[in-house]
Design a protein around this motif. Sequence first.
Motif, PDB file in Angstrom:
ATOM      1  N   LEU A 154       0.866  -1.184   0.000  1.00  0.00           N
ATOM      2  CA  LEU A 154       0.000   0.000   0.000  1.00  0.00           C
ATOM      3  C   LEU A 154       0.897   1.226   0.000  1.00  0.00           C
ATOM      4  CD1 LEU A 154      -2.717  -1.099   2.569  1.00  0.00           C
ATOM      5  CD2 LEU A 154      -2.968  -0.941   0.109  1.00  0.00           C
ATOM      6  N   HIS A 155       0.477   2.250  -0.718  1.00  0.00           N
ATOM      7  CA  HIS A 155       1.323   3.439  -0.838  1.00  0.00           C
ATOM      8  C   HIS A 155       0.804   4.580   0.030  1.00  0.00           C
ATOM      9  CE1 HIS A 155       2.542   1.360  -4.641  1.00  0.00           C
ATOM     10  NE2 HIS A 155       3.700   1.607  -4.053  1.00  0.00           N
ATOM     11  N   ALA A 156       1.769   5.290   0.606  1.00  0.00           N
ATOM     12  CA  ALA A 156       1.420   6.447   1.433  1.00  0.00           C
ATOM     13  C   ALA A 156       2.209   7.661   0.963  1.00  0.00           C
ATOM     14  CB  ALA A 156       1.745   6.153   2.899  1.00  0.00           C
ATOM     15  N   ALA A 157       1.658   8.838   1.248  1.00  0.00           N
ATOM     16  CA  ALA A 157       2.385  10.090   0.992  1.00  0.00           C
ATOM     17  C   ALA A 157       2.510  10.822   2.315  1.00  0.00           C
ATOM     18  CB  ALA A 157       1.629  10.949  -0.011  1.00  0.00           C
ATOM     19  N   LEU A 158       3.674  11.431   2.517  1.00  0.00           N
ATOM     20  CA  LEU A 158       3.932  12.192   3.734  1.00  0.00           C
ATOM     21  C   LEU A 158       3.895  13.671   3.371  1.00  0.00           C
ATOM     22  CD1 LEU A 158       4.858  11.650   6.694  1.00  0.00           C
ATOM     23  CD2 LEU A 158       7.201  11.522   5.849  1.00  0.00           C
ATOM     24  N   LEU A 159       3.097  14.454   4.082  1.00  0.00           N
ATOM     25  CA  LEU A 159       3.083  15.906   3.844  1.00  0.00           C
ATOM     26  C   LEU A 159       3.864  16.551   4.986  1.00  0.00           C
ATOM     27  CD1 LEU A 159      -0.709  16.509   2.935  1.00  0.00           C
ATOM     28  CD2 LEU A 159       1.079  15.384   1.601  1.00  0.00           C
ATOM     29  N   GLY A 160       5.107  16.941   4.722  1.00  0.00           N
ATOM     30  CA  GLY A 160       5.950  17.540   5.759  1.00  0.00           C
ATOM     31  C   GLY A 160       7.069  16.598   6.154  1.00  0.00           C
ATOM     32  N   LEU A 161       8.283  17.140   6.267  1.00  0.00           N
ATOM     33  CA  LEU A 161       9.436  16.332   6.693  1.00  0.00           C
ATOM     34  C   LEU A 161      10.233  17.126   7.730  1.00  0.00           C
ATOM     35  CD1 LEU A 161      10.767  13.547   6.039  1.00  0.00           C
ATOM     36  CD2 LEU A 161      12.275  14.764   4.464  1.00  0.00           C
ATOM     37  N   GLY A 162       9.496  17.608   8.749  1.00  0.00           N
ATOM     38  CA  GLY A 162      10.151  18.308   9.854  1.00  0.00           C
ATOM     39  C   GLY A 162      10.414  17.311  10.966  1.00  0.00           C
ATOM     40  N   THR A 163      10.247  17.746  12.216  1.00  0.00           N
ATOM     41  CA  THR A 163      10.506  16.865  13.369  1.00  0.00           C
ATOM     42  C   THR A 163       9.682  15.577  13.264  1.00  0.00           C
ATOM     43  OG1 THR A 163      10.821  18.843  14.688  1.00  0.00           O
ATOM     44  CG2 THR A 163      10.472  16.800  15.901  1.00  0.00           C
ATOM     45  N   VAL A 164       8.367  15.727  13.109  1.00  0.00           N
ATOM     46  CA  VAL A 164       7.493  14.552  13.134  1.00  0.00           C
ATOM     47  C   VAL A 164       7.608  13.760  11.830  1.00  0.00           C
ATOM     48  CG1 VAL A 164       5.116  13.761  13.430  1.00  0.00           C
ATOM     49  CG2 VAL A 164       5.928  15.734  14.723  1.00  0.00           C
ATOM     50  N   GLY A 165       7.656  14.469  10.697  1.00  0.00           N
ATOM     51  CA  GLY A 165       7.765  13.784   9.403  1.00  0.00           C
ATOM     52  C   GLY A 165       9.009  12.907   9.350  1.00  0.00           C
ATOM     53  N   THR A 166      10.125  13.416   9.832  1.00  0.00           N
ATOM     54  CA  THR A 166      11.365  12.642   9.842  1.00  0.00           C
ATOM     55  C   THR A 166      11.201  11.410  10.732  1.00  0.00           C
ATOM     56  OG1 THR A 166      12.534  14.726   9.581  1.00  0.00           O
ATOM     57  CG2 THR A 166      13.869  12.843  10.182  1.00  0.00           C
ATOM     58  N   GLY A 167      10.500  11.586  11.860  1.00  0.00           N
ATOM     59  CA  GLY A 167      10.240  10.445  12.751  1.00  0.00           C
ATOM     60  C   GLY A 167       9.401   9.384  12.058  1.00  0.00           C
ATOM     61  N   VAL A 168       8.381   9.798  11.321  1.00  0.00           N
ATOM     62  CA  VAL A 168       7.511   8.837  10.617  1.00  0.00           C
ATOM     63  C   VAL A 168       8.333   8.074   9.575  1.00  0.00           C
ATOM     64  CG1 VAL A 168       5.517   8.617   9.062  1.00  0.00           C
ATOM     65  CG2 VAL A 168       5.420  10.200  11.001  1.00  0.00           C
ATOM     66  N   TYR A 169       9.160   8.806   8.854  1.00  0.00           N
ATOM     67  CA  TYR A 169      10.040   8.186   7.845  1.00  0.00           C
ATOM     68  C   TYR A 169      10.906   7.108   8.515  1.00  0.00           C
ATOM     69  CZ  TYR A 169      13.979   7.938   4.555  1.00  0.00           C
ATOM     70  OH  TYR A 169      14.962   7.499   3.701  1.00  0.00           O
ATOM     71  N   LYS A 170      11.490   7.441   9.672  1.00  0.00           N
ATOM     72  CA  LYS A 170      12.386   6.494  10.362  1.00  0.00           C
ATOM     73  C   LYS A 170      11.607   5.278  10.892  1.00  0.00           C
ATOM     74  CE  LYS A 170      15.760   9.861  12.079  1.00  0.00           C
ATOM     75  NZ  LYS A 170      16.136  10.642  13.272  1.00  0.00           N
TER      76      LYS A 170
END
Length: 434
Positions: free
Chosen positions: A6-22
């Motif tokens: 399943l594909h997801a898109a992330l809107l924002g790569l700040g503090t929280v976005g970077t955490g979600v990526y990790k």
Amino acid sequence: MSKRVLHAALLGLGTVGTGVYKVLKQQTQEMEQKIGAVVELKKILVRNLKKAAAKIQEPELLTNDWQEILEDESIDIVIEVMGGIEPARTYITEALTAGKHVVTANKDLVASYGGELLDCAAAHHCDFLFEAAVAGGIPIIRPLKQCLAGNHISEVVGIVNGTTNFILTKMEQEGMEFADALALATKLGYAEADPTADIQGYDAGRKMAIMASIAFNSRVTFEDVSTQGITHISSKDIRYAKELNCVIKLLGVARNTETGIEVSVQPMLVSEKHPLATVNDSFNAVFVHGDAVDDAMFYGRGAGELPTASAIVGDVFDIVRNILFSCTGRISCTCYKEIPVKKQEDMESRFFMRLHVDDRPGVLASIASVLGNNNVSIAQMIQKHKHRHEDLAEIVVVTSRVKEGNFNDAMLIIESMNVVHKISSVIRVYGEDS
Ligand code: NAP
Ligand code: HSE
């Protein structure tokens, strides 16, 4: 058998976005066994492509064009971690309308427009989840909506802002003044670059509006919450609180009373015996009282890269399970009642007040008489310090539980009395009369 992706898109790569990526990366190996599919990030929306490229291994995922995400039919889930009202509100509405499920950490948005977004999600049979919007990594939205659904919840009390809890803890345990503790919170990265929403209680107010709506099944918005910050709290107030066996905490209090919902955020004296009194530093906690469960407390990290991402990825996994079992949009808006929200002057509280008054006979009696005439009953009084160079005494009065309007009327009169030089503090006291 090929794995389901399943594909997801992330809107924002700040503090929280970077955490979600990790956290998504950390879960890659186990994801299929855990939830039956693999979630792959297909796009990440940012403003500054160059800055973001340094944070991830696949810079080709980055875009600054929202339409690219909206028009990509292979993207099932949108994770909004940009913050603010616009363009987040528009993007989320467009994503839901296009049949994409949405996860957000955006308390500003949910506290003011949660009802509208939940309705939009329901109209398009989508999930709209926001566990991370209240108390970061602490599970509280799902417990209130699901695990505690068999209760009539009468009270939700929370320490839901890490910055202010850190400041008050430093003031209490190390005798720091407010400004020094705020400077330390900023240095350690707890406080935002602009800490106004934290120290004025707005951030906590947004979280309380969201929890009150869910706990009492009736819509409460941020605009309904009475908020007061901690900027006026002094180390002297904290020392007096200690003498009264209390600590001072920024508390969000939501109550469902017979005459309506009360929701407020303010610094309060809390008895050292209450479990919330032991919640220190940048930790958060939410204390819930239900007619079946009795008391329950949820404790943990209310902010930060990985704790917040923990809540977001939990929501994403829930959506994946719902998609796989064709049951998305199952839990939509739970506000099926319309309970009025009370104005602050109609609420009840106990009060602590610290006054500088003339040090001569009859002064205490005259203050007590004004309080009595306004139906404000005194529970405790301390008179200790005499100013060295003046004939002033400092007195502390703790009232019984009173109607706020009556207390305010009394304070207006006391403020104008010749024998009263200064009302140095007025702080609410949490709990029933002892
Ligand atoms: P942040 O560090 O300021 O990051 C925001 C990110 O969003 C940045 O990558 C920024 O990109 C991007 N962005 C902002 N506006 C954008 C726009 N119009 N178009 C595209 N990208 C945009 O914020 P954060 O601390 O991660 O917080 C994100 C959200 O989570 C907020 O709603 C916040 O309230 C919530 N939250 C935060 C925490 C926490 O501990 N920080 C905890 C719970 C909830 P550029 O850098 O390119 O501008
Ligand atoms: N600024 C918030 C706090 C973190 O100090 O708790 C995000 O909710």
